[in-house]
Design a protein around this motif. Structure first.
Motif, PDB file in Angstrom:
ATOM      1  N   ALA A  53       0.659  -1.071  -0.004  1.00 27.21           N
ATOM      2  CA  ALA A  53      -0.096   0.203  -0.018  1.00 27.21           C
ATOM      3  C   ALA A  53       0.871   1.319   0.175  1.00 27.21           C
ATOM      4  O   ALA A  53       0.564   2.238  -0.803  1.00 27.21           O
ATOM      5  N   LYS A  54       2.017   1.306   0.887  1.00 28.24           N
ATOM      6  CA  LYS A  54       2.856   2.410   1.011  1.00 28.24           C
ATOM      7  C   LYS A  54       3.411   2.622  -0.536  1.00 28.24           C
ATOM      8  O   LYS A  54       3.694   3.857  -0.895  1.00 28.24           O
ATOM      9  N   LEU A  55       4.234   1.465  -1.168  1.00 28.05           N
ATOM     10  CA  LEU A  55       4.714   1.644  -2.427  1.00 28.05           C
ATOM     11  C   LEU A  55       3.689   2.018  -3.414  1.00 28.05           C
ATOM     12  O   LEU A  55       4.307   2.834  -4.508  1.00 28.05           O
ATOM     13  N   SER A  56       2.421   1.789  -3.320  1.00 29.02           N
ATOM     14  CA  SER A  56       1.549   2.257  -4.289  1.00 29.02           C
ATOM     15  C   SER A  56       1.238   3.640  -4.103  1.00 29.02           C
ATOM     16  O   SER A  56       1.100   4.516  -5.296  1.00 29.02           O
ATOM     17  N   ILE A  57       1.180   4.344  -2.977  1.00 29.03           N
ATOM     18  CA  ILE A  57       0.960   5.708  -2.628  1.00 29.03           C
ATOM     19  C   ILE A  57       2.134   6.251  -3.351  1.00 29.03           C
ATOM     20  O   ILE A  57       2.077   7.369  -4.079  1.00 29.03           O
ATOM     21  N   HIS A  68       8.419  16.653  -9.345  1.00 29.84           N
ATOM     22  CA  HIS A  68       8.691  16.757  -7.874  1.00 29.84           C
ATOM     23  C   HIS A  68       8.815  15.629  -7.161  1.00 29.84           C
ATOM     24  O   HIS A  68       9.278  15.517  -5.908  1.00 29.84           O
ATOM     25  N   TYR A  69       8.437  14.378  -7.686  1.00 23.96           N
ATOM     26  CA  TYR A  69       8.768  12.996  -6.985  1.00 23.96           C
ATOM     27  C   TYR A  69       9.809  12.156  -7.635  1.00 23.96           C
ATOM     28  O   TYR A  69       9.663  11.150  -7.801  1.00 23.96           O
ATOM     29  N   ARG A  70      10.638  12.823  -8.399  1.00 21.27           N
ATOM     30  CA  ARG A  70      12.049  12.204  -9.165  1.00 21.27           C
ATOM     31  C   ARG A  70      12.843  11.530  -7.944  1.00 21.27           C
ATOM     32  O   ARG A  70      13.186  10.505  -8.335  1.00 21.27           O
ATOM     33  N   SER A  71      12.921  12.017  -6.924  1.00 19.09           N
ATOM     34  CA  SER A  71      14.031  11.726  -5.932  1.00 19.09           C
ATOM     35  C   SER A  71      13.595  12.212  -4.331  1.00 19.09           C
ATOM     36  O   SER A  71      12.756  12.677  -4.442  1.00 19.09           O
ATOM     37  N   VAL A  72      14.197  11.826  -3.561  1.00 17.27           N
ATOM     38  CA  VAL A  72      13.968  12.046  -1.979  1.00 17.27           C
ATOM     39  C   VAL A  72      14.060  13.281  -2.018  1.00 17.27           C
ATOM     40  O   VAL A  72      13.217  14.085  -1.207  1.00 17.27           O
ATOM     41  N   LYS A  73      15.248  14.086  -2.602  1.00 22.60           N
ATOM     42  CA  LYS A  73      15.447  15.232  -2.255  1.00 22.60           C
ATOM     43  C   LYS A  73      14.380  16.296  -2.982  1.00 22.60           C
ATOM     44  O   LYS A  73      13.858  17.338  -2.311  1.00 22.60           O
ATOM     45  N   THR A  74      14.111  15.915  -4.196  1.00 22.64           N
ATOM     46  CA  THR A  74      12.993  16.737  -4.632  1.00 22.64           C
ATOM     47  C   THR A  74      11.402  16.517  -4.187  1.00 22.64           C
ATOM     48  O   THR A  74      10.856  17.634  -3.974  1.00 22.64           O
ATOM     49  N   MET A  75      11.134  15.460  -3.698  1.00 25.46           N
ATOM     50  CA  MET A  75      10.165  15.246  -2.869  1.00 25.46           C
ATOM     51  C   MET A  75      10.114  16.002  -1.651  1.00 25.46           C
ATOM     52  O   MET A  75       8.985  16.609  -1.268  1.00 25.46           O
ATOM     53  N   ILE A  76      11.206  15.925  -0.960  1.00 25.58           N
ATOM     54  CA  ILE A  76      11.169  16.720   0.439  1.00 25.58           C
ATOM     55  C   ILE A  76      10.843  18.121   0.230  1.00 25.58           C
ATOM     56  O   ILE A  76      10.319  18.867   0.769  1.00 25.58           O
ATOM     57  N   ALA A  77      11.691  18.746  -0.851  1.00 27.91           N
ATOM     58  CA  ALA A  77      11.637  19.983  -0.979  1.00 27.91           C
ATOM     59  C   ALA A  77      10.227  20.553  -1.266  1.00 27.91           C
ATOM     60  O   ALA A  77       9.921  21.518  -1.029  1.00 27.91           O
ATOM     61  N   HIS A  78       9.737  19.822  -2.268  1.00 29.44           N
ATOM     62  CA  HIS A  78       8.458  20.194  -2.827  1.00 29.44           C
ATOM     63  C   HIS A  78       7.075  19.971  -1.494  1.00 29.44           C
ATOM     64  O   HIS A  78       6.404  20.891  -1.488  1.00 29.44           O
ATOM     65  N   GLU A  79       7.342  18.876  -0.942  1.00 30.11           N
ATOM     66  CA  GLU A  79       6.277  18.637   0.208  1.00 30.11           C
ATOM     67  C   GLU A  79       6.687  19.755   1.235  1.00 30.11           C
ATOM     68  O   GLU A  79       5.348  20.138   1.871  1.00 30.11           O
ATOM     69  N   MET A  80       7.932  20.110   1.698  1.00 27.89           N
ATOM     70  CA  MET A  80       7.892  20.967   2.516  1.00 27.89           C
ATOM     71  C   MET A  80       7.603  22.490   2.362  1.00 27.89           C
ATOM     72  O   MET A  80       7.135  23.090   2.965  1.00 27.89           O
ATOM     73  N   GLY A  81       7.958  22.889   0.871  1.00 25.03           N
ATOM     74  CA  GLY A  81       7.671  23.996   0.422  1.00 25.03           C
ATOM     75  C   GLY A  81       6.268  24.345   0.338  1.00 25.03           C
ATOM     76  O   GLY A  81       5.773  25.321   0.379  1.00 25.03           O
ATOM     77  N   CYS A  93       6.428  12.230   2.131  1.00 24.65           N
ATOM     78  CA  CYS A  93       7.617  11.963   3.003  1.00 24.65           C
ATOM     79  C   CYS A  93       7.391  11.072   4.048  1.00 24.65           C
ATOM     80  O   CYS A  93       8.001   9.910   4.607  1.00 24.65           O
ATOM     81  N   ARG A  94       6.088  11.205   4.595  1.00 21.30           N
ATOM     82  CA  ARG A  94       5.514  10.344   5.843  1.00 21.30           C
ATOM     83  C   ARG A  94       5.651   8.886   5.188  1.00 21.30           C
ATOM     84  O   ARG A  94       6.105   7.861   5.882  1.00 21.30           O
ATOM     85  N   THR A  95       4.911   8.614   4.067  1.00 21.27           N
ATOM     86  CA  THR A  95       4.899   7.159   3.563  1.00 21.27           C
ATOM     87  C   THR A  95       6.404   6.479   3.443  1.00 21.27           C
ATOM     88  O   THR A  95       6.683   5.385   3.787  1.00 21.27           O
ATOM     89  N   LEU A  96       7.317   7.481   2.715  1.00 21.43           N
ATOM     90  CA  LEU A  96       8.672   6.878   2.532  1.00 21.43           C
ATOM     91  C   LEU A  96       9.338   6.470   4.030  1.00 21.43           C
ATOM     92  O   LEU A  96      10.033   5.610   4.073  1.00 21.43           O
ATOM     93  N   LEU A  97       9.072   7.518   4.981  1.00 19.60           N
ATOM     94  CA  LEU A  97       9.669   7.275   6.249  1.00 19.60           C
ATOM     95  C   LEU A  97       9.191   5.946   6.999  1.00 19.60           C
ATOM     96  O   LEU A  97      10.002   5.434   7.592  1.00 19.60           O
ATOM     97  N   ARG A  98       7.882   5.491   6.605  1.00 17.00           N
ATOM     98  CA  ARG A  98       7.481   4.174   7.122  1.00 17.00           C
ATOM     99  C   ARG A  98       8.236   3.174   6.491  1.00 17.00           C
ATOM    100  O   ARG A  98       8.735   1.946   7.044  1.00 17.00           O
TER     101      ARG A  98
END
Length: 198
Positions: A53-57, A68-81, A93-98
């Motif tokens: 389920a998390k991989l699907s998200i 914005h979801y190309r890499s961990v860095k771009t995802m973090i920058a986008h979602e925090m911004g 970010c939450r999904t990847l953390l799990r």
């Protein structure tokens, strides 16, 4: 059957020289490595379902917004911004953390297959769980996992599902690749104060 060499290659290739991690390759590698939960029996089926389920998200976010979801860095920058880490309960970010937390356990579990000489791996797997995932689980879940340890297949049974004795040679470089990716993600999350993201 899980392809350990493919997983190793995908994890290695997901990691850039700058310490970033490609989400596409991370998802591919994680999808393959998560097959290990199916080998562990029906008690671990809930883990397999949760990981899928998390991989699907993550995959959905990546496909919907590849820039914005190309890499961990771009995802973090986008979602925090854009405050998605607060506004969207299924944020990347939450999904990847799990998944990241579970990766620590998976790498230690797979390492157990190589370093443990006994066929019964319940004790070292329990130790790996306690050193990684248990701190994020409630008492009830920890107790259930503890009971599940007694139902684990033997080391030989698990190795048979991942390529037999020749698979043992693939384990050290795979574990190294997983630990390197884990370290890169951990560093990014620590830098941005996301390791305690709820």
């Amino acid at each position: 059957m899980m392809d350990l060499e493919l997983v190793q290659l995908q994890f290695q290739e997901s990691l850039s020289e700058e310490g970033d991690v490609s989400l596409e390759l991370y998802i591919l590698a994680y999808s393959e490595i998560s097959k290990i939960f199916n080998v562990l029996g029906t008690v671990f089926k809930f883990v397999s379902t949760d990981v899928a389920a998390k991989l699907s998200i993550l995959k959905s976010k990546m496909e919907g917004d590849p820039e914005h979801y190309r890499s961990v860095k771009t995802m973090i920058a986008h979602e925090m911004g854009t405050s998605l880490t607060v506004a969207d309960p299924q944020n990347g970010c939450r999904t990847l953390l799990r998944l990241h937390r579970a990766l620590a356990f998976v790498s230690e579990f797979i390492n157990t297959l190589e370093v443990t000489k006994e066929d019964n791996i319940s004790k070292p797997v329990w130790e790996a769980y306690n050193a990684t995932l248990s701190q994020y689980h409630t008492w009830l879940i920890r107790r259930s996992v503890g009971a599940a340890m007694y139902t684990l297949p033997t080391k030989q049974t698990i190795l048979g599902q991942v390529g037999g004795k020749p698979a043992l040679q693939s384990i050290p470089p795979l574990v190294l690749a997983m630990r390197q990716v884990y370290g890169a993600v951990e560093s990014q999350y620590q830098t941005h104060g996301l390791l305690t993201l709820k």
